[in-house]
Design a protein around this motif. Sequence first.
Motif, short mmCIF file in Angstrom:
data_model
loop_
_atom_site.label_atom_id
_atom_site.label_comp_id
_atom_site.label_asym_id
_atom_site.label_seq_id
_atom_site.Cartn_x
_atom_site.Cartn_y
_atom_site.Cartn_z
N ASN A 1 -1.71 -3.80 -3.24
CA ASN A 1 -0.34 -4.22 -3.56
C ASN A 1 0.44 -4.39 -2.27
O ASN A 1 0.41 -3.53 -1.40
CB ASN A 1 0.35 -3.15 -4.40
N PRO B 1 5.46 2.00 -4.59
CA PRO B 1 4.20 2.48 -4.02
C PRO B 1 3.44 3.43 -4.95
O PRO B 1 2.47 4.03 -4.54
CB PRO B 1 4.67 3.21 -2.76
N ASP C 1 5.99 -6.20 -13.86
CA ASP C 1 5.61 -6.60 -12.50
C ASP C 1 6.84 -6.82 -11.63
O ASP C 1 6.78 -6.63 -10.41
CB ASP C 1 4.76 -7.88 -12.55
N THR C 2 7.93 -7.20 -12.24
CA THR C 2 9.16 -7.39 -11.46
C THR C 2 9.73 -6.06 -11.01
O THR C 2 9.99 -5.85 -9.83
CB THR C 2 10.21 -8.15 -12.30
N TYR D 1 4.66 -7.84 -19.33
CA TYR D 1 4.03 -7.85 -18.01
C TYR D 1 4.99 -8.39 -16.94
O TYR D 1 5.09 -7.87 -15.84
CB TYR D 1 2.78 -8.73 -18.02
N THR D 2 5.68 -9.47 -17.29
CA THR D 2 6.60 -10.07 -16.31
C THR D 2 7.68 -9.07 -15.92
O THR D 2 7.99 -8.90 -14.74
CB THR D 2 7.23 -11.34 -16.89
N TRP E 1 -0.72 -9.28 -3.92
CA TRP E 1 -1.91 -8.65 -3.33
C TRP E 1 -2.14 -9.17 -1.93
O TRP E 1 -2.05 -10.38 -1.69
CB TRP E 1 -3.13 -8.94 -4.20
N MET F 1 9.04 -12.59 -6.43
CA MET F 1 9.36 -11.43 -7.27
C MET F 1 10.09 -11.89 -8.53
O MET F 1 10.96 -12.76 -8.45
CB MET F 1 10.23 -10.46 -6.50
N GLY F 2 9.70 -11.34 -9.66
CA GLY F 2 10.29 -11.75 -10.92
C GLY F 2 9.26 -12.41 -11.81
O GLY F 2 9.57 -12.83 -12.92
N ASN F 3 8.05 -12.53 -11.30
CA ASN F 3 6.96 -13.12 -12.08
C ASN F 3 5.84 -12.10 -12.26
O ASN F 3 5.76 -11.10 -11.56
CB ASN F 3 6.39 -14.33 -11.34
N GLN F 4 4.95 -12.45 -13.18
CA GLN F 4 3.76 -11.62 -13.32
C GLN F 4 2.95 -11.68 -12.05
O GLN F 4 2.85 -12.74 -11.41
CB GLN F 4 2.89 -12.14 -14.46
N LEU F 5 2.32 -10.59 -11.70
CA LEU F 5 1.47 -10.60 -10.51
C LEU F 5 0.24 -11.46 -10.77
O LEU F 5 -0.25 -11.54 -11.89
CB LEU F 5 1.02 -9.18 -10.16
N ILE G 1 11.76 -12.62 -1.68
CA ILE G 1 10.65 -11.72 -1.41
C ILE G 1 9.46 -12.08 -2.29
O ILE G 1 9.62 -12.47 -3.45
CB ILE G 1 11.10 -10.25 -1.61
N ARG H 1 0.20 -0.08 -16.23
CA ARG H 1 0.23 -1.49 -16.64
C ARG H 1 -0.78 -1.75 -17.75
O ARG H 1 -0.54 -2.50 -18.69
CB ARG H 1 -0.06 -2.39 -15.44
N VAL I 1 10.99 0.16 1.55
CA VAL I 1 11.59 -1.13 1.15
C VAL I 1 12.11 -1.05 -0.27
O VAL I 1 13.19 -1.55 -0.59
CB VAL I 1 10.56 -2.28 1.30
N GLU I 2 11.34 -0.39 -1.15
CA GLU I 2 11.78 -0.28 -2.54
C GLU I 2 13.13 0.42 -2.63
O GLU I 2 14.02 0.01 -3.38
CB GLU I 2 10.74 0.49 -3.36
N ILE J 1 3.80 -6.80 -0.08
CA ILE J 1 4.98 -7.68 -0.12
C ILE J 1 5.05 -8.49 1.17
O ILE J 1 4.45 -8.13 2.18
CB ILE J 1 6.29 -6.89 -0.27
N VAL K 1 14.70 5.74 -6.51
CA VAL K 1 13.97 4.81 -7.35
C VAL K 1 13.08 5.59 -8.32
O VAL K 1 12.78 6.77 -8.08
CB VAL K 1 13.11 3.85 -6.50
N VAL L 1 5.66 -10.90 -3.78
CA VAL L 1 4.95 -9.66 -4.12
C VAL L 1 3.59 -9.99 -4.69
O VAL L 1 3.37 -11.08 -5.22
CB VAL L 1 5.76 -8.82 -5.14
N LYS M 1 0.51 2.66 -10.85
CA LYS M 1 0.99 1.36 -11.33
C LYS M 1 -0.01 0.62 -12.22
O LYS M 1 0.34 0.12 -13.28
CB LYS M 1 1.34 0.47 -10.13
N LEU N 1 6.16 0.36 1.58
CA LEU N 1 6.67 -0.12 0.29
C LEU N 1 7.75 0.81 -0.26
O LEU N 1 8.77 0.36 -0.79
CB LEU N 1 5.53 -0.23 -0.73
N ALA O 1 7.32 -4.13 -8.60
CA ALA O 1 6.71 -4.91 -7.51
C ALA O 1 6.71 -4.17 -6.18
O ALA O 1 5.76 -4.27 -5.41
CB ALA O 1 7.43 -6.24 -7.37
N LEU O 2 7.75 -3.45 -5.90
CA LEU O 2 7.85 -2.78 -4.60
C LEU O 2 7.47 -1.32 -4.67
O LEU O 2 7.56 -0.59 -3.69
CB LEU O 2 9.29 -2.91 -4.08
#
Lengths: 239, 243
Positions: free
Chosen positions: A95, B79, B72-73, B68-69, A65, A81-85, A61, B87, A127-128, A97, B34, A63, B83, A124, B76-77
């Motif tokens: 935001n 809403p 953001d992880t 941040y990493t 902008w 997903m798993g990285n800084q935006l 997935i 941050r 999905v979340e 996905i 969540v 994520v 956010k 979102l 990420a999803l």
Amino acid sequence: MSVFGFSTEPSAGGDFTPIIKYDARAGRVFRVDREQTTDGFANNPVDITATFKAVVDFENIEVGWIDFPVGSAPSFALVPMGNQLPARPSAKHKNGIRMLVKLSKGCGGDKPVREIAGTSKAFLGGVEQVYAEYAREKAKYPGQLPVLSLVSTTPIVSGSGATKSTNYRPTFRIDGWAKRPDDLIPNPSDQTVTPGPVQHANGNGAAPSTGSNTVPPPNNFRPGNPVPQGNANLDDDFG
Amino acid sequence: MIPTYTHHSPSSLNQFAASPALFVLERILGLRQVVGAPAHRGVGVEAGVAFGLTNPRASEKRAVEAAYTAYDTVSALSPDDRKEKYRDNIPDMVAQALDELRPYGVPTSTQGYISRPIEGLQLPIVGYYDFLWEDKGVVVDLKTSERMPSEIKIPHARQVSFYTGDNHEGRLTYVTPKKCQTFLLENTRAHYQALLKLAKTVENFLSLSDDPKFFTTIVAPDLESFYWAAPHMRQLAFEHFGV
């Protein structure tokens, strides 16, 4: 590759991954089929809400902008997903996905591998919720992806008066787990941003007390053990 | 007993005390919800602080990058409208927490798992502490908050009492966007006993039926509580508790 450094081959057509859309204002899922008409290609949305079932590539997935401008191509600034935006490209970007799915035979048509992207909070949120379940359960199903169905959509009313609006939050369910289909190949487009540092704006019967005394960092000895000589209370020693 | 409820944790026990109906929804019916931006910020800040503590020569900037990493992880999803705002607090919170905790030295371990069978309980209690300095006999749990409390919050006291046992000193470090303070946990044993009492209460509660749906008939959600404020939570209350 040509001498110019880019391909001069004609586009083969069909290079783009076909899509499905979740319309949050209607709470419906559409498979968008491209069909040739006398005026060229046109989009034909097919409502698959009642039959939606798909293997979803949550492993890959993306994520970040997304901007969906009316009448032109969407703009993506995404990372796995798993990285800084990445930095937000513009104020219009929200935001969002993006992920690949493989639709089941009952709703997939002749091109079941599809991309879905979205920015609505209702989408979102749905999905979340199911992603969280996926994250909790995935270790039990190594090498497999979840098979999702759409159970229901719930109206979410926001705003009031003239700004009141209703969106529908989808409730997905993990119906099962499946080996990754051979044709569900992760293919992040070149609109995916390389992850990297980004710049963002910036005993007496009374109830026990919990503790309101702030404390400094500890010394290098365990509580209860004798205090090493010379460690503290020098004033007392020499007072 | 409910087959999916296999152990207690400080958070599950505190949740039962705070909102039995939410406990039923999440832990018995399995409809885990969540969390929002504030909790995500906590995860991010903790990751940044853990990085900064375990890498004592790393710059604050690198610790913030790690925060941040992580943020953001996990967000990420989400809403959640807050956010971006949350941050933006991360750099200041990481910096303050590192100023507070780096003098402790490098922790012996972070995110340590504790599973403790308890006599008189059918299920063990499990949990993860944030930071342990074994050489100093200190366990610290880091909490992010919008406002600095004047004392340790009761659920946090119960939680940290579980981590400390009789051999360690428990501390709570609270960090807000503007301030950071560490409180010493008092009456550790009393809070631990309260946690065990809650665990026993939960087991008595669970012993009433093997049918998860039964529990929706003996508790009801408080719809004015923030736990049930979100529209989808309101919907779940209606669907599962009929209110």
